[in-house]
Design an enzyme around this catalytic site. Sequence first.
Site, PDB file in Angstrom:
ATOM      1  CB  THR A 286      -7.987   5.068   2.754  1.00 29.71           C
ATOM      2  OG1 THR A 286      -9.178   4.377   2.407  1.00 29.71           O
ATOM      3  CG2 THR A 286      -7.395   4.385   3.967  1.00 29.71           C
TER       4      THR A 286
ATOM      5  CB  THR B  30      -4.792   4.001   0.502  1.00 28.71           C
ATOM      6  OG1 THR B  30      -5.842   4.601  -0.283  1.00 28.71           O
ATOM      7  CG2 THR B  30      -3.451   4.455  -0.033  1.00 28.71           C
ATOM      8  N   GLY B  31      -6.333   1.821  -1.426  1.00 29.68           N
ATOM      9  CA  GLY B  31      -6.531   1.372  -2.797  1.00 29.68           C
ATOM     10  C   GLY B  31      -7.800   0.572  -2.911  1.00 29.68           C
TER      11      GLY B  31
ATOM     12  N   GLY C 158      -9.999  -1.950  -2.262  1.00 33.75           N
ATOM     13  CA  GLY C 158      -9.990  -2.844  -1.106  1.00 33.75           C
ATOM     14  C   GLY C 158     -10.125  -4.319  -1.402  1.00 33.75           C
TER      15      GLY C 158
END
Length: 316
Positions: A183, A234-235, A237
């Site tokens: 992302t 980011t990660g 979600g």
Amino acid sequence: MNTPPHPISPNATIALAIHGGAGNITPSNLPPNQEQAYRDALTQVLETGHALLCQGGHSLDVVEAAVRLLEDSPLFNAGKGACFTYEGRNELDASIMDGHTLQAGAVAGVTTIRNPISAARAVMERSPYVLLIGTGAESFAADQGLEIVEPEYFYTRRQYERWEKSHQAREESASLNGEKFGTVGAVALDSYGDLAAATSTGGMMNKRYGRVGDSPIIGAGTYANNATCAVSATGHGEHFLCNVVAYDIAALMEYKGLSVQDAAEEVVMHKLAQRRGEGGVIAIGKNGQVAMPFSSVGMYRGSITADGQMSVHMFK
Ligand code: ASP
């Protein structure tokens, strides 16, 4: 798209941080030529954004410009270079927030808007809404004169091969080795004391049924408030959604008086990690301090702090 200026704070401080996604990023997963390509891309974005800030640019313009560059780069899972859905499409999400006005805009599940972050900004500034999805968001973007592309524009061989491999293996986890997430995002503090945050993504590979993660959700993947901080996440979600990550960091600062570093670490390294939520954030506090904690193996990231120091990192 210009934000009207307002009084400059006496102790003008500027800062910028960007990310290009978190994941299993290690020296062995990243050949040296690719590592250099990521370094160069992140450096170029930081330099461009910082130059804008130095010229008195507004944080909102800077985070939009930074994310547009990252969207246009095929290296990152956003815009050109987005991952593929289960059905073999690219569905993009993005959001932006202005810490001065607390206004925000977002789009989700779009397939033809070249720069989803600019569509998110148009939603914020030129519609009475915050979040538009799918074909409605695409018609709005076209009406606003934003660049519309064929869905094929987002194709990259790298992402297509990852997707193909995962389908051949019929086992998602086997194929994700190497870069689980991805992302892009930017947070900035400008010389007027205004914070802004922006995030854009292709989401998670093999997502189905119109799945949307945290990136276009204000408070989860993106948040900015001049009183506290600006955050882009980011990660994985689903975890970031349930833990309202970006807002939680701001709330710890607002209600408990934590520093941006302590607040971001508390949420990412303790709360989220305890619940197996993998990923990271970039955050800038109202005084210009930068925090970039992550629980994943690596995170593409870079910053230019108030003293003008630039750093670009990807590994722990
Ligand atoms: N958070 C994004 C999502 O869940 C993915 C990512 O950051 O890589 O859609």
